[in-house]
Each structure stands twice: as structure tokens, then as C-alpha cells.
Enzyme design. Structure first.
Site, PDB file in Angstrom:
ATOM      1  N   ARG B 170      53.726  36.813  40.182  1.00 42.55           N
ATOM      2  CA  ARG B 170      53.530  37.432  41.500  1.00 42.55           C
ATOM      3  C   ARG B 170      54.710  38.267  41.951  1.00 42.55           C
ATOM      4  O   ARG B 170      54.518  39.403  42.417  1.00 42.55           O
ATOM      5  CB  ARG B 170      53.161  36.384  42.547  1.00 42.55           C
ATOM      6  CG  ARG B 170      51.854  35.634  42.298  1.00 42.55           C
ATOM      7  CD  ARG B 170      50.767  36.500  41.783  1.00 42.55           C
ATOM      8  NE  ARG B 170      49.481  35.849  41.728  1.00 42.55           N
ATOM      9  CZ  ARG B 170      48.451  36.307  41.051  1.00 42.55           C
ATOM     10  NH1 ARG B 170      48.560  37.431  40.356  1.00 42.55           N
ATOM     11  NH2 ARG B 170      47.308  35.637  41.060  1.00 42.55           N
ATOM     12  N   ASP B 199      49.502  31.963  46.105  1.00 43.19           N
ATOM     13  CA  ASP B 199      49.808  33.348  45.761  1.00 43.19           C
ATOM     14  C   ASP B 199      50.050  34.236  46.970  1.00 43.19           C
ATOM     15  O   ASP B 199      50.876  35.149  46.914  1.00 43.19           O
ATOM     16  CB  ASP B 199      48.706  33.932  44.887  1.00 43.19           C
ATOM     17  CG  ASP B 199      48.740  33.352  43.480  1.00 43.19           C
ATOM     18  OD1 ASP B 199      47.719  33.431  42.779  1.00 43.19           O
ATOM     19  OD2 ASP B 199      49.802  32.815  43.095  1.00 43.19           O
ATOM     20  N   SER B 251      37.827  29.823  38.389  1.00 47.57           N
ATOM     21  CA  SER B 251      38.727  30.834  38.900  1.00 47.57           C
ATOM     22  C   SER B 251      39.904  30.897  37.939  1.00 47.57           C
ATOM     23  O   SER B 251      40.517  29.878  37.648  1.00 47.57           O
ATOM     24  CB  SER B 251      39.200  30.418  40.291  1.00 47.57           C
ATOM     25  OG  SER B 251      40.216  31.292  40.721  1.00 47.57           O
TER      26      SER B 251
END
Lengths: 484, 463
Positions: B170, B199, B251
Site C-alpha cells: 500500500r 488498507d 476477496s
């Protein structure tokens, strides 16, 4: 005796008016006057009393005439040996060559009776009858055997397991945990038989000498401690065999392994030979507690471990005592090649050493407990528990079992793991452990919060406020840097 | 205080929480984030974006053309850089941003090793959803050498198992977005992270640290779209082509370091995740705490990692199944595949056993715990992490050498370790007596080391 006139803090440390009762009986040559305030023992006093080759006859507890341990004349019981005088020494005895030789050596050098003590900590079948005969044949007046397996697992292993103590990333402390339980038993036995000293067969190069002796200090600082390896001239197997023969001690016939091993219910350790070069891979034929992963069953085995307050209590729904549970997991784990650890570690006594450990059952237990904690411990708890675990392992590794910090950590761990109750199913396969399932009535994991569907308890909009406040220090610093 | 969706740098002369306010009075100043957009006054929502190519932008709705300076439903922004993947979520965000903030949208895609990015298709997709531009940057080498390697060197592992694959990615992406925002003259950045995960924190803390003046938009925390069907409906309503790829029930997040899986049956930690080879020996060359070669071949960081991923994956290495404590408060269950990284970590840790003494290893491991916490929490751009890196650089300066690992059916075992800086000496540690180590010294050592124990015992016994 060199107790100084000034009120030294060291007065009274096992030092008696009788100079022979020094705490540390050691080579005069090793004495250094630089030891500040330490009671300095003048061993030469005793030498002058000793007669070369003096045989000390020990009054046998059975009344049977003790075979003479040397050809010299019999001395009186109050006579000292070559290095000093002790009355009765409890010796940690295994029946092997080293400890068999220590018995006559103690009698020759300290004019004492020797009580051999053997602890069953799961090292494998101890042939009791043969052992007593052996002990007495080497000159001991008595053999005491105690089964310490359950105590070992529930009072030494389980606290470490609960704490998550691992030394230097890999070592599960098998030998470190065993020494204090044995040493404590020796202190108890010394009291039972009226001994004034204890002795061990640890070399001067390892950690075990530290672990034994720190336990002796902690539980009875008045006991004298003898460590023959640090004193005598015996440098290896041949010397020992020669000494044994000279003193009519039967030499154990078992073929000595090229490896130095320590075994108990938790682990089996290997050192020496080709392992001494860390560039060498161990040979498969060295291993004893586990099969090679390549030879493990090609079908995985699922195991459900029941856990209460951070320690295992059942396998596949069957409740078992701690030692029985561990023994069973050793068998299952060994079958699947679980728990082989190869490492180079930093010893307390200063050097690095390379050892290979087989810890099949313990590795399974540790995996199960750690996995359950991921349901029951919140973030703050896990963070600090893991930091403390590092220190806990250091203490245990260093022999500081009987220490208020370790005891304090146990009180902490008891609190932190009170809700670590539930079960974990593990999949064992060719040397690997994988988690298959975890359940707990105290789980802090809630599907309704963490799932991707929106729920009532967690409002996504809150995240904005959270990030804004959590990130405020970052923003402020960035503004400072940018002159805003 | 009502939360405002558009955040700007705190104004030091007033409340730190002051917000940039849109000039237009249509800006809903007290917009309740959960109230449906349709309850607002403005029915028409079409804002035409000036296309960078000059081509007529397909109308994103049937409403009238608005002026560029006109705000959207929630406020006014000029140009927003959006972290764009081409998936359903980020495709829907493009028109949503334009509708709600009357802005241009620049899509940004970072290549961090998530797999083949079809650039042509991606640019078309981005523009079809209303973006005026797509920027793509290859960040793989930077990702590995400046984000992964420091973590690897530090030994950072979160909550015993997590090797921080998403946590490390990230900040590198968010930093690139800040750079792109500068390049294209954007005043805002946006991401497609939900309000339930870590995130969002990692992106936004990076934005704060690198450019506190940038405004940040997090559509998931604002809009009413609650799932896939809503998103598809929204896309259709705004003439945005819906990506045809079958959505996985899981996911996933993928980059060069790992692939993570969450959701579906994994959401019950009681379920086991639903899937010979002879063994393989691998020699990893290491310099100053990070890998440099495989079997004697020097490779760039990203190439090395990619190759180890392939080898590791073949041997079933690096599967991690865990329940973790998220920063945002709840526990979540995820499965991570980190084949190459697991091999790297094993190799570096093993070499350290030769090169680090006891004191060093002790403290290195204590700090590694905190290091992992910082990275997990999104505090990459933080002086403490940077300070730790300076420390780790010192501590690992001599961690150079090679480790041979044996890979077999999911396990890694060490077969050999060598280092010219090894502190292990056979002449000291062997059972033969040597010159350097005098066994008699052990007595003095124990006596002094055990003195506190003795003194306490004497106290207890009244001696």
C-alpha cells in the site's frame, strides 16, 4: 578460610568456620584473588591432610561389605579426600560412563558418601535393578530414583508452552526445562538423606552446569556444589575408562554414540560429530524420535487438540494427563516427521553451538495453543505476550527458572490465557503442521463484524474519524516538514 | 461534529478539522454519509469531463452538460487520482467521483506484480468509465528493494505468521499516487478500499505523510453501494461497461510477495481452506541481510522474488492460514500464499544464527515485533520505522554468506549455512578442550551470574 574481617557481604555464603566446608571446592590453581570479597578457599590446607592414593570406604547402606574402590588403606570416615572433605554428596546419576566414574572420584577426592540420584523425566526405559547394582558397584551407598514425568510436564513444560517461550526463534527449551526439575529433586533428596553437598556431571563448556547450580543456589544456598568436569584431569572417554578400571568400577558396555545426546519426554537433542560444522546437513540415521518427512505416511492425519486456559488437555476428545498427552503426541508427531529443528544457537557461556532437536509432540502442542490464541487474544494482549515470551525464554534458557521474574511472568500468563479455551484441529503431513480448524466459546472473532456484508456493530463511516485521529501525528509532522 | 467526506489539510489558524468547503451552496455541508444520494436536491448528475484526448467523452448520463467549475452532489474537486484496478469497484468509482465531486478523474495503476496487466484493455476500460487519463507505473523493483527488503531484513512478522504482503504494497502504491497527483496537477486522491479494512488506513496515512494538502476521498465510506448487485446497477445506470470476469467468491489481494484470500467459507475459522515432487535443494546467497542470488546466479530483487515464488509454489511452500487482529478493531480470517517470501525469510534468519551474537539477536527480535506493528498499521512513512531501518542496517552489516535450504512438500529445512563473518568457531564449541575456552572459568562465571539468586535465597532463609 579467608572471610575478611570487614563485614563482607559474602560472610555466611556457605562458609563455615571449618575451612573444609567451603561452598565451592575447586582447584587452588583456579583461584583468583581478584574476586572481590569472595570467600577464598585454600584448598592446599586439605592437600596436606590427604594421602596419595587414599581409599575412602563408604559405609554401605545395606551393610554389605563395600568392594574396596582402591588398593590403598582404609581411611576413617572423617578423613578428607585429595581435595577436601564432604560428608555426603547427592550425585545426578545416569549410569553412563561419566557419572559412573564420578562416584569413585568424589569418594577419592572428598572422602564422602555418595548417594546416586536418577530422575525419570521420560528419557526412556530406566532399568532400575541394573541401575542400582551399577551405582553400588561404582561405590555409591544408595540409589534414589524418582519419577518426575508428570511434574516435569505440568509444572515446567506447560508454563513455558503457555507463555510461548521459544529461544532464538526455534529452540523449544527441552533441556532447559528439565534441569531445574531434576536439580530441585536433588535438593529434596539431599535433605532426605542428610547430604551436605550435591554434584553433577555437566561439563564446564555448556549451559547445563549453570542450570543445575543456579537451582541449587536458589533452593538451598548452604549446599556445597561439586562439578568434577571443571576440576579433574579426565579429558575424554579413554581417560574415563582408565580411571574406572583403576578403581574397579565396571565400565558400561553400551556403545557410545558419536553424538552427544540429551533425551526427555519433550525432546531429544543431538550435538557433536559432523554437526559441529554448520555447513553439514545431518545424516538421516542420527534421528531417533521422528521419521524423515519423505518416509512419513502419504496420507495426512487430522488431530483435534482440546485446550483449557492455554494448555492442552485432550486429543480427539480424550482427556489425558499432561505426561500421557505429550507421550502420545510424540508418537503421532514422530510418525509424521514433525518437529525437527536444526539450529546454531548462542549459549549462555559465550560461544555458539550447533544442535539438532527432535520435538515432535511439543511442536504440535505449540502450534495448537498459538492457533487458539488467535481467536482469544486481542491485539494489545498478543503484542505484549509475545514480547514477554522472548524474555521468558531467555530466563529459562539461562537457568533462571527459580526466579521471581519468571514466577511473575507466570502470574501474568495465567491472567492472559484464562480464556484460551477451545479446540484446534491440525493437519499433520510429512513434517508439516497446518491448521484445519479453530473453535472457542471465548472467541473474539465475530463473523457478523468481519464479513464483507455490512452489519450493525461496525459502521464503516467510523473509519474516517478513526483514521483522521490515528493519522493526526503523521499529518502534523508532514505539515511541519512542508512549512505549512 | 458532522463528518465531511472530503478531507483537506487541517488549517492551523482554525480548528484542525476545518474542511475545504465548496463554493456552491449546493454542497451538502452536513451530508449524512449513509443517507442515500437520491434524497439530495440535485436530480441531474451528469458532469462532462474534458477528455485529455479531445475525443468526445461518452455521456455518463443523460443529464445536461455541467460546467467544469460546477460541483457534484457532495462537493467540488478539480482532479482526483484514483487507485485503479479495472475491476468492478474501481470502475464504478470513476463515474461516482465525477457525479459527486464534479472532477476529472485520472486513473492510476501500479504494477506491483499482481499479474499480467493488459495495458491496452485497461486504458480503454478506464476511459469508458469516464476517466480522462490512465497512468501506469512499474513499481516492482522499488517494491522489493525499498519496501520488502527492509521488512525482510528486520524479520518483521505480524502476529506470529503474517509476512505483511499487503501492508508493504500500500505505501509504495500510495506514494506513487502522490507523485502522479503532482505530475498531473491533481488536488485530490481516492482509493477503493472499504471502511472495514486496514488498507484504507495504509493509503491515507501515506497521503498525510507525503502531502497533507491533498484531499482524500474514500467512496466506500460514503456511498450507498453495499455489494456487487448495487455496483452493477450503478455501472449500468451510468453506461459504464461491467467487467465480465467472474468474480471470485474470495476477496483477494495479489502482488509479487503474496496472494491473500478472505471471505466465503474462510469467514468461519472452523473451516479448512479448500487443494510430489521430490525435494529440492536451493542455495540462497545473502549480502547484508538481504538475498542476492539463487544457486550462484545474481538476480535483481524482483526477479529473485519472482523465481522463488515459482520454485516455492511448486513445492507447496508458504501457505499461511490465520485469524488476525485488524487495526480497525475486529478479527478477520485470511489465508496467505507467500512462497518466495517464506523461503527468503527462512534463509536470512538461518544465516543470522551464524552472524548475530546473543545480545543482538535478542533486541533485534524485540524490535521486529514493533516494526511489524508499524508496517501493519500503515505507518510506513514514520520516523520510527526509518530509525529502525538505520538500526537494522547496522545490525545486519555482517549477515553475508549463503544458506542451502531443502524444500519438500510444503516444508523448508536448513541443509547448510556458511558465512565469512560467522561467529561460530568449531574450535571453541566442540567437545575437545581448546585454548580459547577454559572450562574452569565457568565456575567463576556461574558464581557471579548466580550471586543475585544466592543472595535472595539467603534472604528467604534468614541466613
Amino acid at each position: 578460610m579467608a572471610s575478611t574481617a570487614a563485614p563482607s557481604r559474602f560472610v555466611g555464603i556457605g562458609v563455615r568456620p571449618d575451612a573444609s566446608a567451603s561452598r565451592f571446592v575447586h582447584k587452588a590453581a583456579a583461584l583468583s584473588s581478584s574476586l572481590p570479597g569472595a570467600a577464598v578457599v585454600k584448598v592446599h590446607q586439605h592437600r596436606s591432610k590427604a594421602r596419595n592414593g587414599q581409599a575412602i570406604r563408604c559405609a554401605a547402606a545395606t551393610g554389605k561389605e563395600q568392594g574396596a574402590v582402591s588398593t590403598a588403606s582404609s581411611g576413617e570416615r572423617s578423613k578428607g579426600g585429595l581435595r577436601g572433605k564432604l560428608n555426603k554428596v547427592v550425585l545426578a546419576y545416569s549410569g553412563g560412563l561419566d557419572t559412573s566414574v564420578i562416584v569413585p572420584w568424589l569418594r577419592e577426592n572428598y572422602g564422602c558418601e555418595v548417594v546416586c540420584f536418577t530422575a525419570d523425566v521420560g528419557q526412556g526405559a530406566i532399568e532400575l535393578e541394573g541401575l542400582e547394582k551399577k551405582a553400588k558397584a561404582s561405590g555409591a551407598c544408595q540409589l534414589v530414583v524418582k519419577d518426575l514425568k508428570e511434574e516435569f510436564v505440568s509444572e515446567y513444560i506447560y508454563p513455558c508452552l503457555r507463555a510461548g517461550a521459544v529461544y532464538e526463534r526455534k529452540y523449544l527449551l527441552g533441556t532447559s526445562m528439565a534441569r531445574p526439575v531434576i536439580a530441585k529433586a536433588m535438593v529434596d533428596v539431599a535433605k532426605e538423606v542428610g547430604a551436605d553437598a550435591v554434584a553433577h556431571g555437566c561439563t564446564g563448556k555448556g549451559n547445563d552446569q549453570v542450570r543445575f547450580e543456579l537451582t541449587f543456589y536458589a533452593l538451598n544456598p548452604e549446599l556445597k556444589v561439586v562439578a568434577p568436569w571443571r576440576e579433574w584431569d579426565i579429558t575424554g572417554r579413554e581417560d574415563a575408562i582408565e580411571y574406572a578400571k583403576k578403581h574397579n568400577v565396571p565400565v558400561p558396555v553400551s556403545k557410545k554414540s558419536i553424538y552427544s545426546r540429551d533425551r526427555n519426554l519433550w525432546h531429544l537433542s543431538h550435538e557433536g560429530d559432523i554437526l559441529e560444522d554448520p555447513a553439514n546437513e545431518p545424516n538421516e540415521d542420527m534421528y531417533m524420535m521422528s521419521v524423515a518427512p519423505e518416509n512419513a505416511p502419504s496420507e495426512a492425519e487430522y488431530l483435534e487438540i482440546g485446550i483449557v486456559a492455554g494448555v492442552p488437555i485432550s486429543i480427539n476428545g480424550r482427556d489425558l494427563s499432561p505426561a500421557s498427552l505429550l507421550a502420545e503426541l510424540n508418537e503421532i508427531g514422530g510418525k509424521h516427521g514433525i518437529g525437527r529443528i536444526d539450529m546454531v544457537e548462542n549459549r549462555l557461556v559465550g560461544m555458539k553451538s550447533r544442535g539438532v532437536y527432535e520435538t515432535p509432540g511439543g511442536t504440535i502442542m505449540a502450534a495448537a495453543v498459538r492457533e487458539l490464541e488467535s481467536l482469544t487474544l486481542d491485539r494489545e494482549t498478543m503484542q505484549w505476550k509475545d514480547i514477554v515470551a522472548l524474555k521468558y525464554a531467555e530466563l529459562v534458557y539461562a537457568g533462571l527458572w527459580f526466579h521471581p521474574l519468571r514466577e511473575g511472568f507466570d502470574a501474568l500468563m495465567e491472567k492472559l490465557t484464562a480464556t484460551t479455551t477451545g479446540s484446534v484441529t491440525l493437519k499433520l503431513y510429512k513434517g508439516s503442521i497446518n491448521v484445519a480448524s479453530r473453535k472457542s466459546p471465548y472467541s473474539l472473532y465475530r463473523e457478523d463484524i468481519s464479513s464483507f456484508e455490512n452489519g450493525e456493530i461496525y459502521n464503516q463511516a467510523d473509519a474516517e474519524g478513526f483514521i483522521r485521529l490515528y493519522g493526526l501525528p503523521t499529518q502534523v509532522r508532514a505539515m511541519l516538514e512542508k512549512g505549512l
